[in-house]
Design a protein around this motif. Structure first.
Motif, mmCIF file in Angstrom:
data_model
loop_
_atom_site.group_PDB
_atom_site.id
_atom_site.type_symbol
_atom_site.label_atom_id
_atom_site.label_comp_id
_atom_site.label_asym_id
_atom_site.label_seq_id
_atom_site.Cartn_x
_atom_site.Cartn_y
_atom_site.Cartn_z
ATOM 1 N N GLU A 47 0.847 -1.189 0.000
ATOM 2 C CA GLU A 47 0.000 0.000 0.000
ATOM 3 C C GLU A 47 0.891 1.250 0.000
ATOM 4 O O GLU A 47 1.730 1.414 0.891
ATOM 5 C CB GLU A 47 -0.904 0.013 1.233
ATOM 6 N N PRO A 48 0.745 2.130 -0.976
ATOM 7 C CA PRO A 48 1.658 3.277 -1.059
ATOM 8 C C PRO A 48 1.557 4.220 0.129
ATOM 9 O O PRO A 48 2.565 4.802 0.551
ATOM 10 C CB PRO A 48 1.224 3.972 -2.363
ATOM 11 N N GLU A 49 0.347 4.371 0.690
ATOM 12 C CA GLU A 49 0.197 5.272 1.838
ATOM 13 C C GLU A 49 0.953 4.775 3.064
ATOM 14 O O GLU A 49 1.323 5.549 3.936
ATOM 15 C CB GLU A 49 -1.286 5.436 2.189
ATOM 16 N N GLN A 50 1.208 3.460 3.116
ATOM 17 C CA GLN A 50 1.890 2.872 4.263
ATOM 18 C C GLN A 50 3.342 2.519 3.960
ATOM 19 O O GLN A 50 4.019 1.934 4.804
ATOM 20 C CB GLN A 50 1.139 1.610 4.700
ATOM 21 N N PRO A 52 6.607 4.440 2.592
ATOM 22 C CA PRO A 52 7.229 5.679 2.094
ATOM 23 C C PRO A 52 8.385 5.450 1.131
ATOM 24 O O PRO A 52 8.693 6.327 0.318
ATOM 25 C CB PRO A 52 7.715 6.357 3.382
ATOM 26 N N LYS A 79 6.794 3.551 -7.848
ATOM 27 C CA LYS A 79 6.287 4.487 -6.843
ATOM 28 C C LYS A 79 7.477 5.225 -6.236
ATOM 29 O O LYS A 79 8.258 4.642 -5.484
ATOM 30 C CB LYS A 79 5.526 3.761 -5.734
ATOM 31 N N ARG A 84 1.953 8.655 -3.200
ATOM 32 C CA ARG A 84 0.756 7.992 -2.678
ATOM 33 C C ARG A 84 0.050 7.160 -3.745
ATOM 34 O O ARG A 84 -1.007 6.587 -3.485
ATOM 35 C CB ARG A 84 -0.199 9.045 -2.098
ATOM 36 N N THR A 85 0.632 7.098 -4.952
ATOM 37 C CA THR A 85 0.066 6.284 -6.029
ATOM 38 C C THR A 85 1.198 5.642 -6.822
ATOM 39 O O THR A 85 2.350 6.102 -6.790
ATOM 40 C CB THR A 85 -0.788 7.124 -6.996
#
Length: 258
Positions: A47-50, A52, A79, A84-85
């Motif tokens: 998951e990109p939000e989790q 970095p 990424k 975030r994507t």
């Protein structure tokens, strides 16, 4: 030793003879319309939000419909750090019907099924130094010489594009499977580094050729079909089937990287 060799030969013959049936189960939904075939993510991408850190992933999945009996479609996802994507780079032949480029660069989920068929992670890079590699992937994608061309066999196609990127970014050390038909297409050139970015390749319009590389091992391309072997891991490479891992003691397995 002779018994083991005989068992290996018998297993190989069994695999070859039953390959069409096995591939039938690999190519899910081949009889379903492409409009309704699943494009759901399967959970292979962080998951990109989790996450970095910067990430590069290379995927392959059996092609849609009857083409999946013979080969795979490949694509590259990136990424950058803190993004975030994901951005997905691939070649899609039907884009040319709209009068545009076959090169697709979109922000989307990288690990989606390819019209019903399960994706396999072929390579991954994460962490320090990956942002610089992502910049080079972008440059290579924008300079792809066959953006206005697409030929399913022997190329240029989606696998030609992925091989082009891999040659430009050898740090990926990408060993495209033998089912990636089109990876050996070099256009009007006859020699190049191997798709992994190292070693050597000779190819006659993707129809006849040879690869010698530390990554790919030794491969012979005949009419777009690849036969060969690699040493790390020890494996043989066959058309339709993919890579058969011989490194596991007292057993043989068809690699998931078909």
């Amino acid at each position: 030793m002779k018994l083991k060799l005989a068992n290996a030969v018998r297993l190989l013959l069994l695999v070859v003879l039953t390959a069409p049936l096995g591939i039938h189960f690999v190519t899910e939904h081949v009889n379903a319309g492409w409009q309704t075939a699943s494009r759901e993510p399967v959970g292979l991408a962080p998951e990109p939000e989790q996450t970095p850190e910067a990430i590069i992933q290379v995927y392959g999945a059996r092609a849609y419909g009857w083409r999946g009996y013979f080969g795979i479609h490949t694509w590259i996802a990136v990424k950058p750090s803190l993004a975030r994507t994901y951005t997905v780079y691939e070649v899609i032949g039907w884009y040319l019907r709209r009068g545009g480029s076959a090169v697709s660069i979109h922000q989307q989920q990288p690990d989606r099924r390819w019209f019903g068929n399960m994706p396999i992670l072929l390579a991954e890079k994460r962490g320090d130094g990956v942002d610089a590699l992502i910049e080079r992937i972008e440059e290579a994608a924008l300079s792809y010489p066959y953006a206005r061309e697409y030929t399913m066999w022997p190329g240029p196609n989606s696998n030609t594009f992925t091989a082009w990127i891999a040659r430009a970014v050898p740090e990926l050390a990408l060993d495209l499977p033998p089912t990636a038909i089109g990876k050996d297409y070099l256009g009007n050139s006859m020699t190049a580094v191997a798709p992994s970015g190292g070693g050597w390749q000779w190819s006659l319009f993707g129809l006849l050729g040879v690869i010698v590389s530390e990554v790919e091992g030794f491969e012979i391309n005949l009419l777009g079909l690849t036969f060969g072997f690699s040493h790390s891991p020890v494996a043989i490479k066959l058309p339709l089937i993919g890579r058969i891992d011989l490194s596991a003691q007292d057993r043989f397995a068809i690699s998931a990287q078909q």
